[in-house]
Design a protein around this motif. Structure first.
Motif, PDB file in Angstrom:
ATOM      1  N   TYR A 195      -9.543 -10.179   6.237  1.00  0.00           N
ATOM      2  CA  TYR A 195     -10.730  -8.966   6.487  1.00  0.00           C
ATOM      3  C   TYR A 195     -10.980  -8.918   8.013  1.00  0.00           C
ATOM      4  O   TYR A 195     -11.524 -10.105   8.531  1.00  0.00           O
ATOM      5  CB  TYR A 195     -11.943  -9.512   5.645  1.00  0.00           C
TER       6      TYR A 195
ATOM      7  N   ARG B 146      -7.036   3.401   3.601  1.00  0.00           N
ATOM      8  CA  ARG B 146      -7.681   2.627   4.502  1.00  0.00           C
ATOM      9  C   ARG B 146      -8.752   3.174   5.409  1.00  0.00           C
ATOM     10  O   ARG B 146      -9.772   2.840   5.796  1.00  0.00           O
ATOM     11  CB  ARG B 146      -6.753   1.842   5.290  1.00  0.00           C
TER      12      ARG B 146
ATOM     13  N   TYR C 292      -1.520   3.472   1.213  1.00  0.00           N
ATOM     14  CA  TYR C 292      -2.387   2.157   1.658  1.00  0.00           C
ATOM     15  C   TYR C 292      -3.214   2.764   3.112  1.00  0.00           C
ATOM     16  O   TYR C 292      -4.349   2.644   3.010  1.00  0.00           O
ATOM     17  CB  TYR C 292      -1.609   1.111   2.173  1.00  0.00           C
ATOM     18  N   TYR C 293      -2.498   3.341   3.927  1.00  0.00           N
ATOM     19  CA  TYR C 293      -3.043   3.689   5.148  1.00  0.00           C
ATOM     20  C   TYR C 293      -4.024   5.056   4.574  1.00  0.00           C
ATOM     21  O   TYR C 293      -5.020   5.255   5.460  1.00  0.00           O
ATOM     22  CB  TYR C 293      -2.130   4.110   6.278  1.00  0.00           C
TER      23      TYR C 293
ATOM     24  N   VAL D 130      -6.708  -3.882   9.177  1.00  0.00           N
ATOM     25  CA  VAL D 130      -5.883  -4.960   8.800  1.00  0.00           C
ATOM     26  C   VAL D 130      -4.506  -4.041   8.254  1.00  0.00           C
ATOM     27  O   VAL D 130      -4.718  -3.282   7.316  1.00  0.00           O
ATOM     28  CB  VAL D 130      -6.016  -5.966   7.681  1.00  0.00           C
TER      29      VAL D 130
ATOM     30  N   LEU E 174      -7.711  -2.816  -0.868  1.00  0.00           N
ATOM     31  CA  LEU E 174      -7.091  -3.256   0.396  1.00  0.00           C
ATOM     32  C   LEU E 174      -7.227  -4.801   0.554  1.00  0.00           C
ATOM     33  O   LEU E 174      -6.135  -5.216   0.991  1.00  0.00           O
ATOM     34  CB  LEU E 174      -8.210  -2.766   1.467  1.00  0.00           C
TER      35      LEU E 174
ATOM     36  N   CYS F 263      -3.531  -5.923   1.499  1.00  0.00           N
ATOM     37  CA  CYS F 263      -3.358  -6.143   2.862  1.00  0.00           C
ATOM     38  C   CYS F 263      -2.829  -7.337   3.441  1.00  0.00           C
ATOM     39  O   CYS F 263      -2.400  -8.208   2.582  1.00  0.00           O
ATOM     40  CB  CYS F 263      -4.816  -5.959   3.463  1.00  0.00           C
TER      41      CYS F 263
ATOM     42  N   ILE G  62      -0.779  -3.160   6.079  1.00  0.00           N
ATOM     43  CA  ILE G  62      -0.638  -3.578   4.734  1.00  0.00           C
ATOM     44  C   ILE G  62       0.221  -5.000   4.824  1.00  0.00           C
ATOM     45  O   ILE G  62       0.966  -5.234   5.393  1.00  0.00           O
ATOM     46  CB  ILE G  62       0.302  -2.283   4.325  1.00  0.00           C
TER      47      ILE G  62
END
Length: 278
Positions: A127, A101, A97-98, A137, A118, A122, A139
């Motif tokens: 947003y 991102r 995820y990161y 933002v 995302l 998230c 996870i």
């Protein structure tokens, strides 16, 4: 002139978005006009009203580049979006995820896929970007990247008849002609019908923006454009539109009939119409 709703299968909005209007179409679709030429939505977001009406011709706009990218990419290459989300689903975990991102994208389809991944994974579908415009933002707990309600092919088919672009709302509203329909759902500067200016929202959409929106909608109304605007049920918003010839109606946020009077008051919103509801 198109009728309000066509007969195609139901399309469920694919974005989780603050202030989404699924509740509005579920409870107050009678406030939408029965016929119009071009459908125009200058604050697109999750597009709940657009997907409910499924108009034959539309102008869709938002100032958020990621929102425009995800709509544009589904319109041009929905198969890429589906394959990309399948890949994200297989790889999804906290580290991944990161990585996604902070990753830079080089095409609209990549940007759209990143936005949708995302948005679905998230924290609370929020947003938010930092001062450099980077999504920041953390996870969330949701694990589903692909949803049972996803129907990107039908969405792409519908979007073929829509012009989609990033723009300030005033430019878009000024395109509306007699017989067109503008649905406007701007960021709420005030917190529903409770007193109190929200400083964060003031950064997103200032009171000067609210006044500029009212002026643009009045010009459109005078050209014969049909208008439905949603906003906070707040005295400042009422004062802004009263006297301009608009018709104001208070509605409940979650239900047309709320059992508890205090709750009903807390979740009231204001619908502003160019013509009286019949």
């Amino acid at each position: 002139m198109q009728l309000k709703v066509n007969s195609d299968p139901q399309i469920v909005p694919f974005l989780k978005w603050p202030g989404g209007k699924r509740w509005f179409v579920n409870n107050y679709c009678n406030l939408l006009p029965s016929s119009y030429n071009t459908y125009i939505e200058p604050f697109l977001g999750s597009g709940a009203v657009y997907f409910y009406l499924k108009p034959n011709k539309a102008i869709l706009s938002d100032l958020n580049p990621d929102v425009i990218a995800v709509y544009g990419s589904i319109k041009t290459d929905f198969k890429f979006i589906k394959r990309s989300l399948q890949y994200h689903q297989r790889k999804h975990n906290e580290d991944y995820y990161y990585q996604v991102r902070k990753k830079k994208t080089i095409s609209e389809c990549q940007q759209g896929s990143k936005m949708l991944y995302l948005n679905r994974t998230c924290f609370n579908g929020i947003y938010r970007v930092n001062q450099n415009g980077e999504f920041n933002v953390p996870i969330g707990s949701k694990q589903a990247v692909l949803l049972d309600t996803d129907n990107f092919e039908s969405i792409s088919k519908l979007l073929q008849s829509a012009d989609i672009f990033k723009s300030d709302f005033e430019v878009v509203i000024d395109k509306a002609k007699s017989g067109d329909f503008v649905f406007a759902d701007p960021p709420y500067t005030v917190r529903h019908n409770l007193n109190g200016f929200i400083k964060y929202n003031e950064q997103l959409f200032s009171w000067e923006d609210q006044e500029r929106l009212a002026a643009a909608l009045l010009r459109a109304k005078n050209r014969g454009v049909k208008i439905v605007l949603t906003n906070a049920n707040h005295s400042s918003i009422k004062e802004l539109y009263e006297g301009l010839g608009f018709h104001l109606q208070v509605v409940s946020r979650y239900s047309s009939i709320a059992a508890n009077g205090a709750n009903r008051k807390q979740f009231e919103e204001l619908v502003i119409l160019s013509h009286p509801n019949k």
